[in-house]
Design an enzyme around this catalytic site. Structure first.
Site, short mmCIF file in Angstrom:
data_model
loop_
_atom_site.label_atom_id
_atom_site.label_comp_id
_atom_site.label_asym_id
_atom_site.label_seq_id
_atom_site.Cartn_x
_atom_site.Cartn_y
_atom_site.Cartn_z
N TYR A 108 0.54 -1.35 0.08
CA TYR A 108 -0.37 0.00 -0.22
C TYR A 108 0.90 1.33 0.22
O TYR A 108 2.13 1.55 0.49
CB TYR A 108 -0.94 -0.12 1.36
N GLU A 147 -3.19 7.09 -4.70
CA GLU A 147 -2.83 6.50 -3.40
C GLU A 147 -2.80 5.12 -4.43
O GLU A 147 -3.48 4.98 -5.87
CB GLU A 147 -4.02 6.32 -3.02
#
Ligand code: GDP
Ligand code: MN
Length: 379
Positions: A101, A189
């Protein structure tokens, strides 16, 4: 403004982040043709502006072009969290060994962007954040200095990127930061950034939110706005230069000035009501704007009363009153309306509104109390 996965990834790629080969399809036949072009296995991905598409059945692997066609047909018929799927991204399938992530957002408390990274990336990142937050490491970026190589190294070590991939990771991290910074994003992201079986780093998902207040600097992005999925009243407000945010309460608010609008919302709360929206009609609001604002407020079925709180400074009370009258003719509201008008030309404004079917109030407290009562049917 939220960008779709395919838009975000394309943008990241311009800054050197590797992404899978892929194209957008709007029909099953197109999906098949793209899959043939790509050859081999592909992944069919719904393009809707919500997270958790994988868990909702909106991401599927296909072993052949005809399977891609069938899956595209299925996914294009889905609604994911209330949003219809109009487009699918057909990407070359990746051989995933590890899911990482990476995300950058604003840390308001620190007054700096914060780079977050976790070795436990993938579809369960929310759970990781809630249950094992220590698995997410955070590094603040000085907006003037930008992301520094030593910080990227700290991130790489922190999430245990193998040494052989540090060079690639550096490129991805800087690419993400450049996208975030250059597009005035509030979120950039990659989840997941994968490491493939042969050691390649690839961004297989991407998400960007661009600050609406900076859109004037990114005209090219504005044309990519997905009108299908934005709150239509917010889009309409934008077209009229109104600052409008939809909320969940019962009292529609039409106020001039952001500070006064916030104070109005607070005082509605104080008297036991909930605002249905934040709306700043701005200084110098004219008839056309007021009418548009009223139309937008009344479109919300939750609205049980409308409160006009106008402090005439630059905005003239008589013009606002004319705007209200024009709007009333057009939209014919069936909810009670409370009006408080003070300041420049307030007298004239009140005189104009005398014959309209409105509840008048002197002070802000008085107006809020009356609006709350009216929304409950007590007036
Ligand atoms: P999200 O659920 O909306 O975050 O959508 P993602 O694009 O992140 O996809 C969800 C999950 O699907 C990922 O975490 C991966 O595990 C899986 N996935 C996505 N793309 C591929 C791919 O190309 N190959 C494989 N094997 N899995 C994929
Ligand atoms: Mn994802």
């Amino acid at each position: 403004m939220k960008l779709h996965e395919y838009q975000s990834k394309k943008l990241f790629a311009e800054y050197g982040v590797p992404i899978p080969k892929g194209e957008i399809a709007t029909t099953p036949a197109e999906a098949k043709a793209i899959a043939e072009e790509l050859g081999g296995r592909v992944v069919v991905k719904s393009q809707v502006l919500v997270g958790g598409r994988g868990k909702a059945g909106g991401i599927k692997l296909a072993n052949s072009p005809s399977e891609a066609e069938a899956l595209a047909e299925h996914i294009l018929g889905l609604e994911i969290k209330g949003l219809p799927v109009r487009k699918v991204l057909i990407d070359e399938a990746a051989d995933i060994q590890k899911e990482i992530y990476l995300g950058i957002t604003n840390d308001r408390a620190a007054k700096k962007p914060v780079f977050m990274a976790s070795a436990a990336g993938g579809v369960d990142i929310e759970e990781v954040a809630a249950k094992t937050p220590e698995k997410i490491i955070r590094i603040h970026i000085d907006p003037l200095l930008g992301l520094q190589d030593f910080q990227v190294l700290n991130l790489a070590v922190g999430i245990e990127i193998p040494r052989e991939q540090w060079g690639q990771f550096n490129k991805v991290a800087h690419g993400l930061w450049q996208s975030y910074k250059n597009f005035d994003a509030t979120l950039a992201e990659i989840n997941p950034l994968i490491i493939t079986g042969d050691g390649q780093l690839i961004a297989v998902d991407g998400k960007m939110i661009v600050d609406d207040n900076a859109l004037f600097r990114h005209k090219d992005l504005e044309s990519q706005r997905d009108l299908d999925v934005e709150e239509s009243s917010e889009t309409e407000a934008k077209d009229h230069d109104l600052t409008y945010i939809k909320l969940d309460g019962q009292i529609g608010c039409m106020v001039n000035g952001a500070g006064l609008a916030m104070a109005t919302m607070d005082i509605i709360n104080y008297f036991g009501g909930e605002p249905a929206n934040f709306l700043d009609i701005g200084g110098g609001a004219n008839e056309e704007k007021v009418a548009a604002a009223l139309r937008i407020i009344l479109k919300d079925p939750n609205v049980k009363a409308v409160l006009f709180n106008i402090f005439g400074g630059i905005t003239r009370g008589d013009l606002v009153a004319k705007g209200i009258l024009a709007a009333l003719k057009e939209v014919k509201p069936d909810v009670p309306m409370v009006v408080r008008l003070v300041g420049t030309n307030a007298e004239e404004g009140r005189a104009l509104l005398a014959d309209a079917d409105m509840i008048t109030a002197e002070t802000l407290a008085d107006a809020a109390e009356k609006a709350v009562a009216a929304a409950k049917g007590d007036m």
